[in-house]
Enzyme design. Sequence first.
Site, PDB file in Angstrom:
ATOM      1  N   ASP A 155     -32.640  29.386   2.374  1.00  0.00           N
ATOM      2  CA  ASP A 155     -31.361  28.033   2.824  1.00  0.00           C
ATOM      3  C   ASP A 155     -30.295  29.204   2.636  1.00  0.00           C
ATOM      4  OD1 ASP A 155     -33.193  26.072   2.618  1.00  0.00           O
ATOM      5  OD2 ASP A 155     -32.232  25.834   0.775  1.00  0.00           O
ATOM      6  N   ASP A 160     -33.507  22.284   8.171  1.00  0.00           N
ATOM      7  CA  ASP A 160     -32.878  20.861   7.290  1.00  0.00           C
ATOM      8  C   ASP A 160     -32.375  19.701   7.795  1.00  0.00           C
ATOM      9  OD1 ASP A 160     -34.913  21.664   4.895  1.00  0.00           O
ATOM     10  OD2 ASP A 160     -33.164  22.715   4.225  1.00  0.00           O
TER      11      ASP A 160
END
EC number: 3.4.23.36
Length: 178
Positions: free
Chosen positions: A128, A141
């Site tokens: 991330d 995402d």
Amino acid sequence: MNDHRPEPRRRLLVILFGLAAGILVIDQVLKFLAVTFLEGQPPIPVIGSLAGFTFYRNPGAALGLGSGVTWIFPLIAIAVFAAILVMSRKLGSRVWAIGLGMLLGGLFGNLVDRLFRQPGFLRGAVVDYIDLSLFICNFADIAISAAAVTLVIASIRGIELDGSHRRSEERTKEDLHD
């Protein structure tokens, strides 16, 4: 009379799988760049403290939940992939092809991390890097979230997987009963 004709299934499958492949490639390139340039570096603010770039290896699901059972996430992704394959047999709607393509691309983007990133196979942490103040996410995402919004809107508007329109059919039935 229903003037909404389903698109040719072959074209819709190209949209679904082409979009999924494009999202997967973009996601993996961006993750490569994040690992290369952000890992071990301090956060980079872009819009003050609201948004920026922060490197994080997420062992869990959304918001880091489930970090102790990471092996289950690849299995869920594979089950969703199988469900999308089954659903694609009835595909007749461009909006559903786009939504399912974004979902599939996002799922595979994170699945690649789960399978091949450290600490190991089926336990890999998802990379991330997009820091939105309340949480850190990645391109995959965002694709999954956009897919959810797209499919919910399609459902609310009465667009069925096969390209038919639920409200149009309901109105036609009502007209027949009058």
